[in-house]
Design an enzyme around this catalytic site. Structure first.
Site, short mmCIF file in Angstrom:
data_model
loop_
_atom_site.label_atom_id
_atom_site.label_comp_id
_atom_site.label_asym_id
_atom_site.label_seq_id
_atom_site.Cartn_x
_atom_site.Cartn_y
_atom_site.Cartn_z
N SER A 24 77.05 -0.85 46.28
CA SER A 24 78.22 -2.16 45.92
C SER A 24 79.19 -2.19 47.08
CB SER A 24 79.05 -1.37 44.66
OG SER A 24 80.00 -2.55 44.57
N SER A 96 70.16 -2.19 42.41
CA SER A 96 68.69 -1.46 42.03
C SER A 96 68.56 -0.05 42.85
CB SER A 96 67.93 -2.31 42.59
OG SER A 96 67.90 -3.03 43.77
S1 ADX Z 1 72.36 -2.06 39.27
O1 ADX Z 1 72.71 -0.84 39.52
O2 ADX Z 1 72.12 -2.31 37.77
O3 ADX Z 1 71.42 -2.87 40.08
P1 ADX Z 1 73.82 -4.36 39.65
O4 ADX Z 1 73.57 -4.81 40.87
O5 ADX Z 1 73.45 -5.23 38.36
O6 ADX Z 1 73.74 -3.12 39.46
O7 ADX Z 1 75.60 -4.75 39.36
C1 ADX Z 1 76.35 -4.07 40.28
C2 ADX Z 1 77.84 -4.63 40.21
O8 ADX Z 1 78.47 -4.40 39.13
C3 ADX Z 1 78.75 -3.77 41.49
O9 ADX Z 1 78.94 -5.07 42.58
C4 ADX Z 1 80.03 -3.86 40.76
O10 ADX Z 1 80.99 -4.87 41.19
C5 ADX Z 1 79.90 -3.77 39.26
N1 ADX Z 1 79.96 -2.44 38.75
C6 ADX Z 1 80.77 -2.01 37.62
N2 ADX Z 1 80.58 -0.77 37.42
C7 ADX Z 1 79.66 -0.14 38.18
C8 ADX Z 1 79.09 1.07 38.34
N3 ADX Z 1 79.55 2.04 37.75
N4 ADX Z 1 78.18 1.42 39.30
C9 ADX Z 1 77.87 0.16 40.24
N5 ADX Z 1 78.53 -1.22 40.12
C10 ADX Z 1 79.33 -1.16 39.06
#
Ligand code: ADX
Length: 199
Positions: A24, A96
């Site tokens: 992130s 991901s």
């Molecule tokens: S993934 O891990 O399932 O691939 P995805 O890319 O959809 O994550 O979403 C990530 C976004 O969600 C981050 O950029 C952030 O803004 C938000 N977010 C909120 N809580 C979390 C968390 N616990 N871990 C990571 N991202 C989070």
């Protein structure tokens, strides 16, 4: 019955998934937007799938447990694969974090159709940037299961492309996008190398 080949031929492009993975705040969305703009201006038919967008709609029932992330990526991969069937170049920007889920996404399309791009910005930099204040909350224990803090991130072992840390400078991001574009030309995914040189 119209085939994928026929749909792609109509657009004069080979469909594929450009899959951006990284922490992130690593700059996935910004890079994804820059790649899409570049491809679009070259006449490619593209579509951008982004974590924050999909989580407010299709995947709004999902949280951030390992299981929910797996389901998030499974759905996204299925959607991306449908776009590939439609002949579109898909740009997917999701943390991901798990190799097996990215590998599942790769397995849904042909091996030449999945380009994994690792946005390799170190945790310290992502945390310094902290555009949404989420790292701060995670450090204070207000946000659980945050990637890089108390939830794992498995870096790709053999990505097709690694982008280094890009400064908050749109020019740098556009240069990275340009390199990726040229890589697609080299791989024969895009037929023309006639992209405008960067100033
Ligand atoms: S993934 O891990 O399932 O691939 P995805 O890319 O959809 O994550 O979403 C990530 C976004 O969600 C981050 O950029 C952030 O803004 C938000 N977010 C909120 N809580 C979390 C968390 N616990 N871990 C990571 N991202 C989070």
């Amino acid at each position: 019955v119209i085939s994928k080949a026929q749909r792609s031929q109509l657009k004069g492009q080979k469909p594929c998934i450009l899959w951006l993975t990284g922490l992130s705040g690593s700059g996935k969305s910004t890079l994804a937007q820059s790649i899409e703009a570049l491809l679009h201006h070259q006449g490619a038919h593209t579509y951008l799938l982004d974590g924050d967008d999909l989580r407010s709609g299709l995947n709004q029932d999902l949280g951030f447990s390992d299981r929910d992330r797996e389901e998030n990526i499974r759905r996204v991969a299925q959607v991306a694969q449908l776009f590939v069937q439609a002949g579109v170049i898909v740009i997917a920007a999701f943390i991901s974090p798990f190799r097996k889920d990215r590998s599942l996404a790769r397995g849904l399309v042909g091996s030449a159709e999945f380009i994994e791009i690792y946005v390799d910005t170190p945790l310290e930099i992502c945390e310094q940037r902290d555009p949404k204040g989420l790292y701060k909350k995670a450090r204070q224990g207000e946000l659980k299961q945050f990637t890089g803090i108390d939830s794992a991130y498995e870096a790709p072992e053999h990505p097709e492309f690694v982008t280094g840390y890009t400064k908050e400078d749109p020019g740098e991001v556009d240069k990275q996008a340009h390199k990726i574009y040229q890589e697609l030309v080299t791989r024969g995914i895009l037929s023309s190398g006639d992209v405008e040189p960067l100033p």
